[in-house]
Write an enzyme that holds these catalytic residues in place. Sequence first.
Site, PDB file in Angstrom:
ATOM      1  N   CYS A   1     -43.371  30.532 -74.225  1.00  0.00           N
ATOM      2  CA  CYS A   1     -42.963  31.550 -75.193  1.00  0.00           C
ATOM      3  C   CYS A   1     -41.807  32.424 -74.711  1.00  0.00           C
ATOM      4  O   CYS A   1     -41.346  33.298 -75.441  1.00  0.00           O
ATOM      5  CB  CYS A   1     -44.166  32.422 -75.556  1.00  0.00           C
ATOM      6  SG  CYS A   1     -45.575  31.438 -76.104  1.00  0.00           S
TER       7      CYS A   1
ATOM      8  N   HIS B   1     -42.939  41.946 -76.598  1.00  0.00           N
ATOM      9  CA  HIS B   1     -43.423  40.576 -76.778  1.00  0.00           C
ATOM     10  C   HIS B   1     -44.706  40.567 -77.600  1.00  0.00           C
ATOM     11  O   HIS B   1     -44.954  39.595 -78.330  1.00  0.00           O
ATOM     12  CB  HIS B   1     -43.673  39.929 -75.413  1.00  0.00           C
ATOM     13  CG  HIS B   1     -44.245  38.546 -75.504  1.00  0.00           C
ATOM     14  ND1 HIS B   1     -43.515  37.474 -75.967  1.00  0.00           N
ATOM     15  CD2 HIS B   1     -45.480  38.062 -75.218  1.00  0.00           C
ATOM     16  CE1 HIS B   1     -44.267  36.385 -75.947  1.00  0.00           C
ATOM     17  NE2 HIS B   1     -45.468  36.709 -75.493  1.00  0.00           N
TER      18      HIS B   1
ATOM     19  N   GLU C   1     -48.958  44.852 -71.830  1.00  0.00           N
ATOM     20  CA  GLU C   1     -47.526  45.113 -71.997  1.00  0.00           C
ATOM     21  C   GLU C   1     -47.257  46.579 -72.312  1.00  0.00           C
ATOM     22  O   GLU C   1     -46.305  47.173 -71.784  1.00  0.00           O
ATOM     23  CB  GLU C   1     -46.939  44.238 -73.105  1.00  0.00           C
ATOM     24  CG  GLU C   1     -45.434  44.431 -73.252  1.00  0.00           C
ATOM     25  CD  GLU C   1     -44.807  43.611 -74.360  1.00  0.00           C
ATOM     26  OE1 GLU C   1     -43.567  43.594 -74.464  1.00  0.00           O
ATOM     27  OE2 GLU C   1     -45.559  42.987 -75.142  1.00  0.00           O
TER      28      GLU C   1
ATOM     29  N   LYS D   1     -43.493  40.631 -84.431  1.00  0.00           N
ATOM     30  CA  LYS D   1     -44.381  39.495 -84.714  1.00  0.00           C
ATOM     31  C   LYS D   1     -45.373  39.805 -85.833  1.00  0.00           C
ATOM     32  O   LYS D   1     -45.977  38.883 -86.382  1.00  0.00           O
ATOM     33  CB  LYS D   1     -45.119  39.077 -83.446  1.00  0.00           C
ATOM     34  CG  LYS D   1     -44.227  38.394 -82.406  1.00  0.00           C
ATOM     35  CD  LYS D   1     -45.041  37.911 -81.218  1.00  0.00           C
ATOM     36  CE  LYS D   1     -44.175  37.138 -80.223  1.00  0.00           C
ATOM     37  NZ  LYS D   1     -43.275  38.020 -79.455  1.00  0.00           N
TER      38      LYS D   1
ATOM     39  N   HIS E   1     -45.827  34.388 -84.274  1.00  0.00           N
ATOM     40  CA  HIS E   1     -45.318  34.047 -82.946  1.00  0.00           C
ATOM     41  C   HIS E   1     -44.591  32.710 -83.016  1.00  0.00           C
ATOM     42  O   HIS E   1     -45.211  31.665 -83.216  1.00  0.00           O
ATOM     43  CB  HIS E   1     -46.487  33.978 -81.961  1.00  0.00           C
ATOM     44  CG  HIS E   1     -46.067  33.850 -80.532  1.00  0.00           C
ATOM     45  ND1 HIS E   1     -44.746  33.859 -80.128  1.00  0.00           N
ATOM     46  CD2 HIS E   1     -46.797  33.707 -79.388  1.00  0.00           C
ATOM     47  CE1 HIS E   1     -44.686  33.734 -78.820  1.00  0.00           C
ATOM     48  NE2 HIS E   1     -45.916  33.628 -78.342  1.00  0.00           N
TER      49      HIS E   1
ATOM     50  N   PHE F   1     -46.914  31.381 -71.230  1.00  0.00           N
ATOM     51  CA  PHE F   1     -47.960  30.730 -70.455  1.00  0.00           C
ATOM     52  C   PHE F   1     -47.391  30.290 -69.108  1.00  0.00           C
ATOM     53  O   PHE F   1     -46.219  29.917 -68.997  1.00  0.00           O
ATOM     54  CB  PHE F   1     -48.500  29.505 -71.195  1.00  0.00           C
ATOM     55  CG  PHE F   1     -49.473  29.828 -72.308  1.00  0.00           C
ATOM     56  CD1 PHE F   1     -49.792  31.127 -72.642  1.00  0.00           C
ATOM     57  CD2 PHE F   1     -50.071  28.796 -73.029  1.00  0.00           C
ATOM     58  CE1 PHE F   1     -50.683  31.414 -73.664  1.00  0.00           C
ATOM     59  CE2 PHE F   1     -50.969  29.063 -74.056  1.00  0.00           C
ATOM     60  CZ  PHE F   1     -51.278  30.377 -74.371  1.00  0.00           C
TER      61      PHE F   1
END
Length: 480
Positions: free
Chosen positions: A227, A368, A379, A402, A407, A467
């Site tokens: 991502c 994010h 975050e 988002k 996403h 990831f």
Amino acid sequence: MAANPSRRMLLSPSLSRRIRRISSSSSSSSSSSLEPFEPPPAVTPRRVVVTGLGMVTPLGCGVEATWKRLIEGKCGVRAITPDDLKMDNFDRETRMHTFEQLTSKVAATVPRGTDRGEFNEELWLNSKEHRSIARFIGYALCAADEALRDANWITTEQEQKEMTGVSIGGGTGSISDILDAAQMICEKRLRRLSPFFIPRILINMASGHVSMKYGFQGPNHAAVTACATGAHSIGDAARMIQFGDANVMVAGGTESSIDALSIAGFCRSRALTTKYNSCPEESSRPFDCSRDGFVIGEGSGVMVLEELEHAKKRGAKIYAEFRGYGMSGDAYHITKPHSDGKGAILAMTRALKQSNVRANQVGYVNAHATSTPLGDAVEAKAIKTVFSDHASSGALALSSTKGAIGHLLGAAGAVEAIFTVLAIHKGIAPLTLNVTKPDPVFSDAFMPLTVSKEMAVRAAMSNSFGFGGTNTSLLFTSAP
């Protein structure tokens, strides 16, 4: 035997001169082979600016359509149907059973059609010449075309093509093509496998097709970092310009993973939202207490990056300057960030250090935040740590877009970097949808935006985490 003149490589004058210099130096006496090498040439980093933007998103095809709907608070998430699973080669019973097994039945899909603001499949995917083009490649071609036209950079000069490169990455490629191929094995029909199967699934073919369409012979690059792919692709491209490998780079990310196997895989990893199947527009809710997973999305974001003096010389429109590229690794878990947020903190502080911009000069952060219970909170704490009093005072605008687009996986970092650039260029920080009860990590003036805010943004940051614990932060400032 004489060489066939018709088969000689056509070289630009600059490349011919470089080859002659190399040939001349190599013909010197053999004694020079014992002399020490000269040190590498000193490299003075060059300044990089953004001169073109292109997007294909769940909010629309094109920058104008997407941005307008984003700041107005529109949502691109909808309920999916069995037809969205791309299982045309399977019987109806298998398709219906697969659909019923999915725990998440919402997605952020690109609107398709021939109207303005829709992705035209006939133009980008369905012609005879496009048999080697999977959907994720088509999205990249469409976004790149808009970005290049916006930058007014469709050159015919050979030397300019040699100094123009492409850096477009993707997260997963075309999983639906792999599923169809597996079905052929099960049905003992492997001899009918398309010769275009491999070119359709390779991630770097998005960059390859863009470079071939426009004749760009500079760096041809494709990052694959889950991502964070789109952000890494832009950061890598900027470095190539700073180092002198190119004067212009077409950079971004692309993804098309709304298919049976991709959705099933993310469902099994418990990453997707499952509580909002009956109310899809409420399902992506970054930073909200009721979030329970992300909404899978698709699309592409591409920007044209250019060396500053090159852009000024040709009178290019400049949206913003690229200033910082921070990277880090969590070194912790395949999918989860560490609760201390150290990876995110390192990426943000490194972007700030590289940019020579102080934390209190940053006006907006595009987070994010994917709408997962752990990731969003970690975050937010990291942002509060890095920006400290600047964040707690309310001077720092913060949002996750988002909520509107879901996403986009490998395309997310690129699309959100474009949103960050537009926040600077247009003086509007976009909102976060569906925040009705903010996570307890927020307090007082440190809150995600719930309405788009008109404000002067001189510097802005975009975060992307993936990831494998890969993190990156991009920092842009207003046009010099």
